[in-house]
Enzyme design. Structure first.
Site, mmCIF file in Angstrom:
data_model
loop_
_atom_site.group_PDB
_atom_site.id
_atom_site.type_symbol
_atom_site.label_atom_id
_atom_site.label_comp_id
_atom_site.label_asym_id
_atom_site.label_seq_id
_atom_site.Cartn_x
_atom_site.Cartn_y
_atom_site.Cartn_z
ATOM 1 N N HIS A 78 5.210 6.496 -0.901
ATOM 2 C CA HIS A 78 6.045 5.348 -1.285
ATOM 3 C C HIS A 78 5.291 4.064 -0.962
ATOM 4 O O HIS A 78 4.375 4.068 -0.137
ATOM 5 C CB HIS A 78 7.363 5.359 -0.491
ATOM 6 N N HIS B 206 0.856 -1.194 0.000
ATOM 7 C CA HIS B 206 0.000 0.000 0.000
ATOM 8 C C HIS B 206 0.891 1.242 0.000
ATOM 9 O O HIS B 206 2.078 1.158 0.314
ATOM 10 C CB HIS B 206 -0.867 0.008 1.262
#
Ligand code: 3AM
Length: 185
Positions: free
Chosen positions: A126, A40
């Protein structure tokens, strides 16, 4: 309960990342590679949140999410925190529509609902691919992953996730809300 909000890229985009890292998974001493179904992009980490605030937190985050247009993104590089030479986290980075306002707004919504441990560090979008317990020199790995460029995708929804701590961290999806159509914002 320990909560965070995240973007989850589509399967075909995750396939590209999985393919890129496949030759390296399990090959670097000290690196642990979380399972793909946990991947995620964290928008906001809220820490421990009292269960009683969950309904209000969900209402407020939903309202924040609905106001922001779905960003168009591309995974276009791999890198490491805090640096490839002294790495604790190997990540895939995105470029595309800025997401700082969305992340700020989601974190503010959580704080207003009573999430007092919400992380207020600068937002670096990220997707974490591997973690090391101690600082590890990942320069050769990051170098060998250079040149990667994934397909463009649209992050059209935000997921609220509960993190169950333990020998193996387990994530439970609690809710998901659609972002506004791209171009409205
Ligand atoms: O997006 P990633 O996987 O890098 O590192 C944790 C993870 O980030 C981060 O929240 C995400 C979901 O667990 N996280 C965990 N504890 C944290 C803390 N105290 C934290 N972020 C900020 N402060």
């Amino acid at each position: 309960m320990r909560l965070f909000a995240a973007l989850v890229p589509p399967d075909d985009v995750l396939d590209e990342l999985a393919q890129a890292i496949a030759p390296h998974v399990g090959q670097v001493p000290g690196l642990r590679w979380p399972a793909r179904d946990t991947w995620h992009i964290t928008l906001g980490f809220f820490g421990e949140v009292p269960e009683r605030v969950l309904p209000d937190l969900e209402t407020r985050i939903e309202r924040a999410v609905r106001r922001h247009p779905a960003p168009n993104l591309t995974f276009d590089r791999f890198g490491a925190f805090s640096s490839p030479r002294r790495a604790r986290v190997l990540w895939a980075g995105v470029t595309g529509d800025p997401m700082t306002r969305l992340a700020d707004s989601v974190r503010a919504a959580a704080r207003r609902a009573g999430a007092t441990q919400t992380d207020e560090k600068r937002f670096h979008p990220h997707l974490t691919l591997a973690r090391a317990k101690t600082e590890t020199d990942l320069r050769p790995l990051v170098e060998s992953l250079s040149g990667f460029s994934g397909s463009p995708w649209q992050a059209d929804r935000v997921r609220l996730v509960r993190s169950h701590m333990g020998a193996q961290v387990r994530y439970e999806s609690l809710a998901e809300w659609a972002l506004a159509p791209a171009g409205q914002g």
